[in-house]
Structures are given as structure tokens and as C-alpha cells.
Design an enzyme around this catalytic site. Structure first.
Site, PDB file in Angstrom:
ATOM      1  CD  GLU A   1      -4.751   4.445  13.281  1.00 47.09           C
ATOM      2  OE1 GLU A   1      -3.793   3.686  13.307  1.00 47.09           O
ATOM      3  OE2 GLU A   1      -4.904   5.336  12.422  1.00 47.09           O
TER       4      GLU A   1
ATOM      5  CG  ASP B   1      -3.463   6.368   5.952  1.00 45.32           C
ATOM      6  OD1 ASP B   1      -2.700   5.641   5.295  1.00 45.32           O
ATOM      7  OD2 ASP B   1      -3.374   6.503   7.190  1.00 45.32           O
TER       8      ASP B   1
ATOM      9  CG  HIS C   1      -1.942  -3.976   7.364  1.00 47.63           C
ATOM     10  ND1 HIS C   1      -2.058  -2.685   6.933  1.00 47.63           N
ATOM     11  CD2 HIS C   1      -2.246  -3.941   8.674  1.00 47.63           C
ATOM     12  CE1 HIS C   1      -2.413  -1.917   7.937  1.00 47.63           C
ATOM     13  NE2 HIS C   1      -2.530  -2.648   9.016  1.00 47.63           N
TER      14      HIS C   1
ATOM     15  CE  LYS D   1      -2.944   8.111  11.245  1.00 46.30           C
ATOM     16  NZ  LYS D   1      -2.714   6.696  11.426  1.00 46.30           N
TER      17      LYS D   1
ATOM     18  CG  HIS E   1      -6.555  -0.280   6.129  1.00 48.48           C
ATOM     19  ND1 HIS E   1      -5.907  -1.169   5.301  1.00 48.48           N
ATOM     20  CD2 HIS E   1      -5.594   0.567   6.571  1.00 48.48           C
ATOM     21  CE1 HIS E   1      -4.616  -0.859   5.258  1.00 48.48           C
ATOM     22  NE2 HIS E   1      -4.403   0.187   6.012  1.00 48.48           N
TER      23      HIS E   1
ATOM     24  CE  LYS F   1      -3.282   2.114   3.119  1.00 43.91           C
ATOM     25  NZ  LYS F   1      -2.662   2.929   4.149  1.00 43.91           N
TER      26      LYS F   1
ATOM     27  CE  LYS G   1      -5.565  -4.928  11.300  1.00 40.94           C
ATOM     28  NZ  LYS G   1      -4.355  -4.724  12.060  1.00 40.94           N
TER      29      LYS G   1
HETATM   30  C1  BG6 Z   1      -1.820   1.963   7.655  1.00 43.88           C
HETATM   31  C2  BG6 Z   1      -2.045   3.434   7.660  1.00 43.88           C
HETATM   32  O1  BG6 Z   1      -2.062   1.425   6.390  1.00 43.88           O
HETATM   33  O2  BG6 Z   1      -2.697   1.352   8.611  1.00 43.88           O
HETATM   34  C3  BG6 Z   1      -1.778   4.001   9.045  1.00 43.88           C
HETATM   35  O3  BG6 Z   1      -1.171   4.058   6.717  1.00 43.88           O
HETATM   36  C4  BG6 Z   1      -2.645   3.299  10.062  1.00 43.88           C
HETATM   37  O4  BG6 Z   1      -2.023   5.403   9.083  1.00 43.88           O
HETATM   38  C5  BG6 Z   1      -2.495   1.780   9.943  1.00 43.88           C
HETATM   39  O5  BG6 Z   1      -2.238   3.720  11.350  1.00 43.88           O
HETATM   40  C6  BG6 Z   1      -3.509   1.061  10.826  1.00 43.88           C
HETATM   41  O6  BG6 Z   1      -3.217  -0.299  10.846  1.00 43.88           O
HETATM   42  P1  BG6 Z   1      -3.363  -1.166  12.174  1.00 43.88           P
HETATM   43  O7  BG6 Z   1      -3.044  -2.547  11.755  1.00 43.88           O
HETATM   44  O8  BG6 Z   1      -2.413  -0.579  13.170  1.00 43.88           O
HETATM   45  O9  BG6 Z   1      -4.777  -0.986  12.619  1.00 43.88           O
END
Ligand code: BG6
Length: 524
Positions: free
Chosen positions: A243, A262, A205, A363, A267, A175, A209
Site C-alpha cells: 500500500e 490487520d 472484503h 503501508k 486478507h 472485520k 474483489k
Molecule cells: C483493511 C485494513 O481491512 O484493508 C487496512 O484494515 C487496509 O489497513 C485495507 O488498508 C486494504 O484493503 P484494500 O481493499 O484497500 O486493499
């Protein structure tokens, strides 16, 4: 006694063999980078410990820094020790790590220079001799996105993407895959000039999970949910990825990106797909990916009136004072980049017509939690008219993706006593109560699946494009009208007030963002 025919035995043997990775060389572009250190190497190490890598396995680390194989190995070993200490404080399994380290070789190269790729070709040919003539190669692009297409083109020019019997060639692309619809489409076009679609493994990613993968099992391996999974029974769905971290050292990247790009078409859309897609005919990669794509194609164009953006100001996170986004390193003092997004999505298909999907991510929010809450329609209240009960708590099925993986169901129960009084109570399932935790950084399954040629958890070209297409109108609208009220939420809060209004106007409310995940709505 069950007997098994020779044919059936052969089929079983073939299936088992297909799940066993064949000898291969993994070439990591960006071998000196953060992703390699933090995720790829720990994931490979966990795969070694789980006995999932073939004996004939090798790693070629490719990067532009001038360093020796020894220095590279040493550097990674130090990082592994640091992560292991920072994690559970365990010592690393030296035997497993040396197994891996002994298979690592470093090569200095330039991502755009043909010479580097001929040299890589030679190394791969030497490796092939050691691996009894097999020449399977997994190229991992752990590089900045501007290098994705150039590296693939160089691989193609050097003849390194050509496949034959005993020589598969696969490429994992990280990504961000494009920064809007047009760039994703252009990137796909460049990549697909060199590779066929089944050689490309586009990573998101979130699909690595365990709990995300479990959504399909929950939906399709349990008879009770699917009959309720539609507009007749579901009132709305909330998807949250909150987050506590800010942008940290990624100001430069984030300024160009923002929360919508992002997190949303990638995601959050993975979660949307898992929860909303139609049942595939099998777990075959294309069957699953076709259904995901269809769901994204059914997302109704998002009106700016159904979207809220936010940016954090200074505040307090988990007892620590933190600065505002505009004060972060490499961020413009008047930045209009959003660090929070909330959306109301409609899905124009038979199953979901009229059921809103509310998505939010941000965030520096009050707690770290990723979850999906399916709120079911209210039971008719009529029966309770003559009782002290003023409202019926909602039935909510909450799928907790992280950090406290599990599932809970909120429903109504009678409070003990002579009167009819109702409380919301929770049934709760926590993964940790049933299953021993797997050592995982979230990339193990993805790397393993690529090695066995299973692309189910990777993004197909049309899926990525459909997701970008779904948010493109909003990206354009936001670019035309910069926000005037930033920063509009304090770090450590639940996000901007406007996000509450988004649901309040539909007479709904967000579930609280909290580390303790039960949503029982106690009436008193
Ligand atoms: C990333 C983003 O792809 O995923 C980040 O660029 C984000 O900004 C992250 O914090 C979140 O992933 P995870 O696995 O920590 O929830």
C-alpha cells in the site's frame, strides 16, 4: 431443437428464483459511521442500478446519534455526491438514489439497551406488514468490534434472530473478527449461542474483489493450470499486498493492531486459500470453506526466523514528503507497532510440501499493488551450456488483484539474431481490455450474496479460527521480543532490507513492487 422436460424447467426456475433476493429489510448498526457512508450505501446504490434488489426492500439505520430520518438521508446524499465527484466525476443517477433514499428510515438506539431493540422489533413488524407478511432481515454490524457480541445478544434477547418460513434472519459481521486466536474463539462462542452458523456472514472484503473470486475460475475452469499446480512444478509463490497509504487517521486502531493482525490472517490468507486450496467438490459454500479451512490447518507453525517486521520512517511517496509512523497522530513516539510484515510459510500437505509461500504487506511502500506470483521451476539449463545464455528467465504467472486487474505470464523467448540469446517476455491479459468495468466498491457481491443466502464468500467460524491459529505462535513470539531497530524502512521504499535477506538465503528474490506489473526479466 433442444427440448426441456417439465422437471428440468422447474429445476431451472427454482435455481433462478434462488438467485433472486426475496423481500427484505436491511438493518444497519452503525448507520452514521464511515463504513455505511463509504461502502455500504454506495454498494446498495450500485445494486439498485444493476437491478439486483427486490422491490420490497427497506433500510433501517440504527445508531446512537440523535438525528431524524431526513437528516440521515441528507447526510448520505451529500456523501454520495462527494464520492461520485471524487471518483469518475460522474453525476449520480438520481432515480436510483431516490429509489434507495425513499426506503431509508433512521432510528436512534443504544447498542446495549434492551429498549432500543424492542423498538427495533416494532419497526421491523411494521415493515413486515408492508412487505406482504415476509419478515426477512439482514442485520449489518458496521460497528466497532467490541459491539459485535453485545448487539447479537440483544437481538437474540428481543427475539429478532428467530427464523421461520418467510422470515430468514442473517447477520453480517465486519472485520476485525477477534485480535488473536483466543478472542476469535470466544467471539464465535458468544455469537453461536444466539445464532446458528448459517445465519452468520463474517466479512473479509478481499473476497468481494472480482479478481480474488476469479482465482478459482482461473485454476479450475482452465485445464492447463491444475496439472502444474503442485510441488513438482512450482518453485515458490509470492503474495504481495503493498500500500502507498500510511495509517492516516487510524493511529489509535493501528497501534493496537499492527500489520500482522490487520492483514495476514484475514486478507492475505484469503489470497493464500484461493491459490493453494484443494479443488472443492462444488462451489457450494461448505464445500469451498472446508477446503480453505484445511489449507489453513496445514500451515506449518511460523518460526520468528521466517518472519520480518518493519515500521516506516519519514520518506517520500509519489513525490510527496511524508512523516514516519511514530509521528502520526495517536501513535506513541516510541511505538513498536509493525507497519510491514514479510513471512515465509510452509504448507504441510501433499500438494505443497517443500514449496515456500512468501507473503508480504506494508503501508507507505513504493507502489500500491496486490498480486500473487506463481514462479515455476526452472527448465534444465544443460542444453544451453555452449551458448551465450547465462541464465534462463523464470516462468512466472502473475495474478494482479489490484489496481491494474489482470494476469501475465513471463516466459523465455529467443532474441532475433544468429546467436542463441534469450530474453524474458510477457503475455499479458488486462481485465479492462475484455470486460466493461462494473460499478463497484467491492461490497456489492457480498451484500447480494448474503441476501440470497450464499455464504461461499464469507468466513466460517472454523476458518477464521484456523487462520488465527496459524499466526498465533508468531504473534506471541513478537509480543515477547519487541523490535529494537524501528523505524527500519523509509516511506516510499520496498520495505526493510531484512525482507530481502529472507528470500536471498533461499537464493530467491522478491519481484519488484511496481505499478507497471509485467515481470519480464530482460537479460540486456
Ligand atoms: C483493511 C485494513 O481491512 O484493508 C487496512 O484494515 C487496509 O489497513 C485495507 O488498508 C486494504 O484493503 P484494500 O481493499 O484497500 O486493499
Amino acid at each position: 431443437m433442444t427440448t426441456i422436460t417439465a422437471d428440468a424447467a422447474a429445476t431451472v426456475a427454482r435455481c433462478l428464483a434462488a438467485r433472486q433476493p426475496s423481500p427484505a429489510t436491511m438493518t444497519i448498526f452503525g448507520a452514521g459511521g464511515d463504513l455505511t457512508k463509504r461502502l455500504i450505501m454506495p454498494a446498495l446504490y450500485n445494486l439498485v442500478r444493476a437491478n439486483r434488489l427486490p422491490d420490497e426492500f427497506a433500510i433501517i439505520g440504527f445508531d446512537h446519534n440523535d438525528q431524524t430520518t431526513d437528516a440521515w438521508r441528507q447526510n448520505l446524499t451529500e456523501t454520495m455526491h462527494t464520492f461520485a465527484r471524487a471518483g469518475k466525476g460522474e453525476a449520480i443517477d438520481e432515480q436510483a438514489w431516490s429509489w434507495l433514499v425513499g426506503r431509508m428510515q433512521y432510528m436512534r438506539g443504544d447498542f446495549t439497551q434492551p429498549d432500543s431493540f424492542s423498538q427495533l422489533g416494532k419497526l421491523l413488524a411494521e415493515q413486515q406488514k408492508r412487505q406482504n407478511g415476509t419478515a426477512n432481515v439482514l442485520f449489518y454490524l458496521a460497528v466497532a468490534d467490541r459491539f459485535f457480541a453485545p448487539v447479537i445478544e440483544q437481538l437474540g434477547r428481543a427475539g429478532l434472530t428467530r427464523q421461520s418460513e418467510g422470515a430468514w434472519r442473517r447477520v453480517i459481521v465486519e472485520k476485525p473478527f477477534g485480535h488473536d486466536f483466543a478472542s476469535a474463539e470466544a467471539l464465535n462462542a458468544r455469537i453461536l449461542k444466539v445464532l446458528s452458523e448459517d445465519q452468520v456472514y463474517r466479512i473479509d472484503h478481499f473476497l468481494g474483489k472480482e479478481t480474488v473470486q476469479n482465482i478459482l475460475v482461473l485454476r479450475f475452469a482452465n485445464g492447463i493450470f491444475e496439472p502444474l499446480w503442485n510441488r513438482d512444478h512450482v518453485d515458490h509463490i509470492q503474495i504481495t499486498a503493498a500500500e502507498t497509504v500510511g495509517v492516516e487517521t487510524r493511529g489509535r486502531f493501528y497501534e493496537q493492531t499492527g500489520a500482522l493482525r490487520d492483514m495476514v490472517p484475514n486478507h492475505l490468507f484469503q489470497l493464500l486459500a484461493m491459490i493453494g486450496m484443494e479443488p472443492p467438490i462444488s462451489f457450494d459454500a461448505d464445500a469451498v470453506r472446508a477446503k480453505k479451512t484445511e489449507l489453513f490447518q496445514a500451515v506449518h507453525p511460523i518460526s520468528p526466523d521466517d518472519a520480518v517486521r518493519g515500521q516506516y520512517g519519514a520518506g517520500v511517496i509519489l513525490g510527496q514528503k511524508v512523516r514516519g509512523y511514530r509521528q502520526e497522530p495517536n501513535v506513541a513516539p516510541e511505538s513498536t507497532t509493525e507497519t510491514y510484515v514479510a513471512l515465509k510459510l510452509g504448507i504441510d500437505n501433499w500438494r505443497w510440501a517443500g514449496v515456500p509461500f512468501y507473503l508480504r504487506t506494508g503501508k507507505h511502500l513504493s507502489a500500491r499493488t496486490t498480486e500473487i506470483a506463481v514462479q515455476f521451476r526452472q527448465a534444465p539449463y544443460a542444453l544451453f551450456r555452449e551458448t551465450p545464455v547465462e541464465r534462463l528467465p523464470a516462468n512466472i504467472l502473475t495474478l494482479r488483484i489490484q489496481p491494474d486487474e489482470g494476469l501475465s505470464f513471463s516466459f523465455s523467448a529467443k532474441r532475433p539474431g544468429p546467436e542463441i540469446e534469450i530474453d524474458g517476455v510477457d503475455m499479458d491479459f488486462a481485465y479492462r481490455d475484455y470486460f466493461a468495468p462494473l460499478a463497484s466498491v467491492g461490497y456489492e457481491t457480498l451484500i447480494y450474496d448474503c441476501m440470497i443466502g450464499d455464504a461461499t464468500l464469507f468466513q466460517r467460524a472454523d476458518t477464521v479460527e484456523a487462520a488465527w491459529c496459524a499466526v498465533q505462535g508468531l504473534l506471541d513470539a513478537w509480543a515477547r521480543t519487541p523490535p529494537t531497530d524501528f523505524p527500519n524502512y523509509a516511506a516510499g521504499s520496498a520495505g526493510p532490507e531484512a525482507a530481502d535477506h529472507l528470500l536471498a538465503r533461499d537464493k530467491r528474490a522478491w519481484l519488484p513492487i511496481k505499478a507497471d506489473h509485467t515481470h519480464g526479466q530482460h537479460s540486456g
